[in-house]
Design an enzyme around this catalytic site. Structure first.
Site, PDB file in Angstrom:
ATOM      1  N   ARG A 120      59.551 -30.485  25.942  1.00  0.00           N
ATOM      2  CA  ARG A 120      58.444 -30.378  24.980  1.00  0.00           C
ATOM      3  C   ARG A 120      57.644 -31.679  24.871  1.00  0.00           C
ATOM      4  O   ARG A 120      56.448 -31.640  24.600  1.00  0.00           O
ATOM      5  CB  ARG A 120      58.978 -29.944  23.612  1.00  0.00           C
ATOM      6  CG  ARG A 120      59.260 -28.447  23.573  1.00  0.00           C
ATOM      7  CD  ARG A 120      59.798 -28.019  22.240  1.00  0.00           C
ATOM      8  NE  ARG A 120      59.674 -26.581  22.058  1.00  0.00           N
ATOM      9  CZ  ARG A 120      60.190 -25.919  21.038  1.00  0.00           C
ATOM     10  NH1 ARG A 120      60.869 -26.558  20.114  1.00  0.00           N
ATOM     11  NH2 ARG A 120      60.024 -24.608  20.934  1.00  0.00           N
ATOM     12  N   LYS A 151      70.194  -8.195  21.798  1.00  0.00           N
ATOM     13  CA  LYS A 151      70.035  -6.966  21.015  1.00  0.00           C
ATOM     14  C   LYS A 151      68.666  -6.339  21.193  1.00  0.00           C
ATOM     15  O   LYS A 151      67.652  -7.040  21.233  1.00  0.00           O
ATOM     16  CB  LYS A 151      70.219  -7.280  19.531  1.00  0.00           C
ATOM     17  CG  LYS A 151      71.614  -7.735  19.186  1.00  0.00           C
ATOM     18  CD  LYS A 151      71.676  -8.084  17.722  1.00  0.00           C
ATOM     19  CE  LYS A 151      73.110  -8.409  17.316  1.00  0.00           C
ATOM     20  NZ  LYS A 151      73.190  -8.834  15.929  1.00  0.00           N
ATOM     21  N   GLY A 208      62.759 -18.872  25.305  1.00  0.00           N
ATOM     22  CA  GLY A 208      64.145 -18.547  24.983  1.00  0.00           C
ATOM     23  C   GLY A 208      65.114 -18.865  26.114  1.00  0.00           C
ATOM     24  O   GLY A 208      64.905 -19.785  26.895  1.00  0.00           O
ATOM     25  N   GLY A 265      60.292 -18.373  19.396  1.00  0.00           N
ATOM     26  CA  GLY A 265      59.739 -17.399  18.447  1.00  0.00           C
ATOM     27  C   GLY A 265      58.255 -17.164  18.658  1.00  0.00           C
ATOM     28  O   GLY A 265      57.771 -16.028  18.583  1.00  0.00           O
TER      29      GLY A 265
HETATM   30  N1  LIG Z   1      75.940  -7.973  27.845  1.00  0.00           N
HETATM   31  C1  LIG Z   1      75.848  -8.863  26.870  1.00  0.00           C
HETATM   32  N2  LIG Z   1      76.684  -8.832  25.828  1.00  0.00           N
HETATM   33  C2  LIG Z   1      76.603  -9.741  24.845  1.00  0.00           C
HETATM   34  N3  LIG Z   1      75.677 -10.725  24.798  1.00  0.00           N
HETATM   35  C3  LIG Z   1      74.816 -10.785  25.812  1.00  0.00           C
HETATM   36  C4  LIG Z   1      74.848  -9.864  26.884  1.00  0.00           C
HETATM   37  N4  LIG Z   1      73.871 -10.188  27.742  1.00  0.00           N
HETATM   38  C5  LIG Z   1      73.248 -11.269  27.236  1.00  0.00           C
HETATM   39  N5  LIG Z   1      73.813 -11.636  26.087  1.00  0.00           N
HETATM   40  C6  LIG Z   1      73.463 -12.804  25.268  1.00  0.00           C
HETATM   41  O1  LIG Z   1      72.156 -12.737  24.791  1.00  0.00           O
HETATM   42  C7  LIG Z   1      71.786 -14.037  24.376  1.00  0.00           C
HETATM   43  C8  LIG Z   1      70.304 -14.193  24.466  1.00  0.00           C
HETATM   44  O2  LIG Z   1      69.715 -13.204  23.695  1.00  0.00           O
HETATM   45  P1  LIG Z   1      68.399 -13.432  22.857  1.00  0.00           P
HETATM   46  O3  LIG Z   1      68.062 -12.126  22.268  1.00  0.00           O
HETATM   47  O4  LIG Z   1      68.582 -14.593  21.954  1.00  0.00           O
HETATM   48  O5  LIG Z   1      67.414 -13.726  24.050  1.00  0.00           O
HETATM   49  P2  LIG Z   1      66.264 -14.747  24.302  1.00  0.00           P
HETATM   50  O6  LIG Z   1      65.002 -14.054  24.114  1.00  0.00           O
HETATM   51  O7  LIG Z   1      66.482 -15.334  25.624  1.00  0.00           O
HETATM   52  O8  LIG Z   1      66.374 -15.923  23.275  1.00  0.00           O
HETATM   53  P3  LIG Z   1      65.473 -16.297  22.031  1.00  0.00           P
HETATM   54  O9  LIG Z   1      65.580 -15.151  21.078  1.00  0.00           O
HETATM   55  O10 LIG Z   1      66.122 -17.555  21.578  1.00  0.00           O
HETATM   56  O11 LIG Z   1      64.078 -16.496  22.509  1.00  0.00           O
HETATM   57  C9  LIG Z   1      72.536 -14.988  25.274  1.00  0.00           C
HETATM   58  O12 LIG Z   1      73.248 -15.888  24.464  1.00  0.00           O
HETATM   59  C10 LIG Z   1      73.474 -14.087  26.059  1.00  0.00           C
HETATM   60  O13 LIG Z   1      74.792 -14.571  26.163  1.00  0.00           O
HETATM   61  O1  LIG Z   2      61.978 -24.533  18.196  1.00  0.00           O
HETATM   62  C1  LIG Z   2      61.096 -23.761  17.799  1.00  0.00           C
HETATM   63  O2  LIG Z   2      61.132 -22.533  18.025  1.00  0.00           O
HETATM   64  C2  LIG Z   2      59.904 -24.346  17.123  1.00  0.00           C
HETATM   65  O3  LIG Z   2      59.912 -25.733  17.138  1.00  0.00           O
HETATM   66  C3  LIG Z   2      59.757 -23.804  15.725  1.00  0.00           C
HETATM   67  O4  LIG Z   2      60.852 -24.199  14.952  1.00  0.00           O
HETATM   68  P1  LIG Z   2      61.238 -23.371  13.648  1.00  0.00           P
HETATM   69  O5  LIG Z   2      61.804 -22.059  14.114  1.00  0.00           O
HETATM   70  O6  LIG Z   2      62.230 -24.234  12.932  1.00  0.00           O
HETATM   71  O7  LIG Z   2      59.979 -23.149  12.843  1.00  0.00           O
END
Ligand SMILES: Nc1ncnc2c1ncn2[C@@H]1O[C@H](COP(=O)(O)OP(=O)(O)OP(=O)(O)O)[C@@H](O)[C@H]1O
Ligand SMILES: O=C(O)[C@H](O)COP(=O)(O)O
Length: 483
Positions: free
Chosen positions: A117, A278, A434, A457
């Site tokens: 970042r 999820k 993510g 997010g």
């Molecule tokens: N089959 C599974 N069973 C359980 N957990 C799982 C499975 N596949 C992936 N995951 C978990 O899902 C998590 C990521 O999911 P998340 O919904 O947070 O996705 P992301 O979009 O990458 O992250 P963020 O929401 O932080 O942007 C990982 O920690 C991973 O271990």
């Molecule tokens: O890491 C993030 O997703 C951003 O810096 C925003 O942080 P926040 O979820 O604490 O608002």
């Protein structure tokens, strides 16, 4: 449910038929998205030319112009005004309040463990200092409740100074007389880093008085904090009520170009890959992408809710019982829209949720009781790869499995490698924030992707089609006909 035994029967929904792809590739003019723009607007070519990240970005924009098969007429660009749209005279000697997202991870010894970042914020800062502006840099770090030393921005100063090539001055506060004095002594081309804005509760409350105090430090505002653009906070939104111009930084612009522009007006076929834990956290993203993509590949923990909705046994895999109807509805929507939705046909299952679990590969229709699916299997990887082979644009959000455990990282890493390969062939590849970003970095292919979002997010909300307050508050670019 199709049998998982044969790759030819992999999809639960019919695979991409030529008719669905053809109809989606026809030159239908879609409604302009919120930020639909001429592909070259607002890129800030002076800074772009000097920076490899942005040079590549511009090259890919030029390429997309050349290869764009779909004529767009009568559409008016509604781009946000960019820092690149300001003239040198707008910047020389001016105090510029730059909101960046420098929310980087620090270890227990306050060492930066990932400086992505900070690096992403550099092009805008360099552009400003090379034009003789005085940069007043602001960010949050973490979620402090009041003044909390471990959330100070002080540990960022050495790396920031090194990357910018200017000795950054650090303020101990973000408003008040001491800060004003530091601003007054800032030379043209100097950089002052304010202390964590979240040390004031007024920041997250978007308190107008606090926003006005921040604004009073500067002559104009640049928002480059894409990762925080989904927050209507004083330094991301409130401040714009007191400072004009209020424009987008290069990073913010690039994020919008890809996560909104390239996704809303993609080169087709356009595939979306959605994974993660999820389905409930990805409903908005899936629904929004179903309106735009030709192919949707699903992986991660969410697939078991889809399987169960189709009457399959899923053992002890992650399932959201209250989302079974939703899964059925999403499958039906994909079918109705002619989107080829592929679910994995085979999965890697484990006897416990642990890195050293016993594991085996089984068809998705044959998960035994007591076992849980933690990754997609090799047949699914092959079918996903085949489907991706035809694409011109791919966006990926969320891992295919529990990639934190090496044993269950194979599917996620295979997707990362395939996208890297496609990127090399000129496919636009967008990593939507993510954990998929972490996966791409782990595999070492981050550099070759068209775009890797710095927002978690924020990227999800943008992909869901939500308006980001930190973007919405900025000046509109002068409307221009796209063609
Ligand atoms: N089959 C599974 N069973 C359980 N957990 C799982 C499975 N596949 C992936 N995951 C978990 O899902 C998590 C990521 O999911 P998340 O919904 O947070 O996705 P992301 O979009 O990458 O992250 P963020 O929401 O932080 O942007 C990982 O920690 C991973 O271990
Ligand atoms: O890491 C993030 O997703 C951003 O810096 C925003 O942080 P926040 O979820 O604490 O608002």
């Amino acid at each position: 449910m199709a049998s998982a035994a044969s790759p030819t029967t992999l999809s639960l929904i019919p695979t991409t038929s030529s008719s669905s792809t053809t109809s989606r590739s026809s030159p239908t003019v879609r409604l302009p998205s919120r930020f639909l723009r001429s592909p070259l607007r607002g890129l800030g070519f002076a800074a772009a030319a000097a920076d490899p990240l942005f040079s590549a970005h511009v090259a890919s924009k030029l390429q997309s112009l050349k290869t764009s098969a779909r004529p767009i007429t009568g559409v008016v660009s509604m781009a946000k005004r960019s820092v690149g749209d300001l003239s040198p005279a707008d910047l020389k000697g001016k105090k510029v309040f730059v909101r960046a997202d420098l929310n980087v991870p620090l270890d227990d010894s306050q060492n930066i463990t990932d400086d992505t970042r900070i690096r992403a914020a550099v092009p805008t800062i360099k552009h400003l200092i090379s034009n003789g502006a005085k940069v007043i840099l602001s960010s949050h770090l973490g979620r402090p409740k009041g003044v909390t030393p471990k959330y100070s921005l002080a540990p960022l100063v050495p790396r920031l100074s090194e990357l910018i090539g200017v000795e950054v001055v650090k303020a101990d506060d973000c408003i008040g007389p001491d800060v004003e004095k530091l601003v007054a002594s800032l030379p043209d081309g100097g950089v002052l880093l304010l202390e964590n804005v979240r040390f004031y509760k007024e920041e997250e409350k978007n308190d107008p008085g606090f926003a006005e105090k921040l604004a009073s430090l500067a002559d104009l505002y640049v928002n480059d904090a894409f990762g925080t653009a989904h927050r209507a906070h004083a330094s991301t939104e409130g401040v714009t009520k007191f400072l004009r111009p209020s424009v987008a930084g290069f990073l913010l612009q690039k994020e919008l170009d890809y996560l909104d522009g390239a996704v809303s007006n993609p080169k087709r076929p356009f595939a979306a890959i959605v994974g993660g834990s999820k389905v409930s956290s990805k409903i908005g993203v899936i629904e929004s992408l179903l309106e735009k993509c030709d192919i949707l590949l699903l992986g991660g923990g969410m697939i078991f809710t889809f399987y169960k909705a189709q009457g399959l046994s899923v053992g002890s895999s992650l399932v959201e019982e209250d989302k079974l109807d939703l899964a059925t509805t999403l499958l039906a929507k994909a079918k109705a829209k002619g989107v080829s939705l592929l679910l994995p046909t085979d999965v890697v299952i484990a006897d416990k949720f642990a890195p050293d679990a016993n594991s085996k590969i089984v068809p998705a229709s044959a998960i035994p009781d007591g076992w849980m699916g933690l990754d997609i299997g090799p047949d699914s990887v092959k079918t996903f790869n085949d489907a991706l082979e035809t694409t011109k644009t791919v966006i990926w959000n969320g891992p295919m499995g529990v990639f934190e455990f090496d044993k269950f990282a194979v599917g996620t890493e295979a997707v990362a490698k395939k996208l890297a390969e496609l990127s090399g062939k000129g496919v636009t590849t967008i990593i939507g924030g993510g954990d998929s970003v972490a996966a791409v970095e782990k595999v070492g292919v981050a550099e070759v992707m068209s775009h890797i979002s710095t927002g978690g997010g924020a990227s999800l909300e943008l992909l869901e089609g939500k308006i980001l307050p930190g973007v919405d508050a900025l000046d509109e670019a002068v409307a221009v006909p796209v063609r």
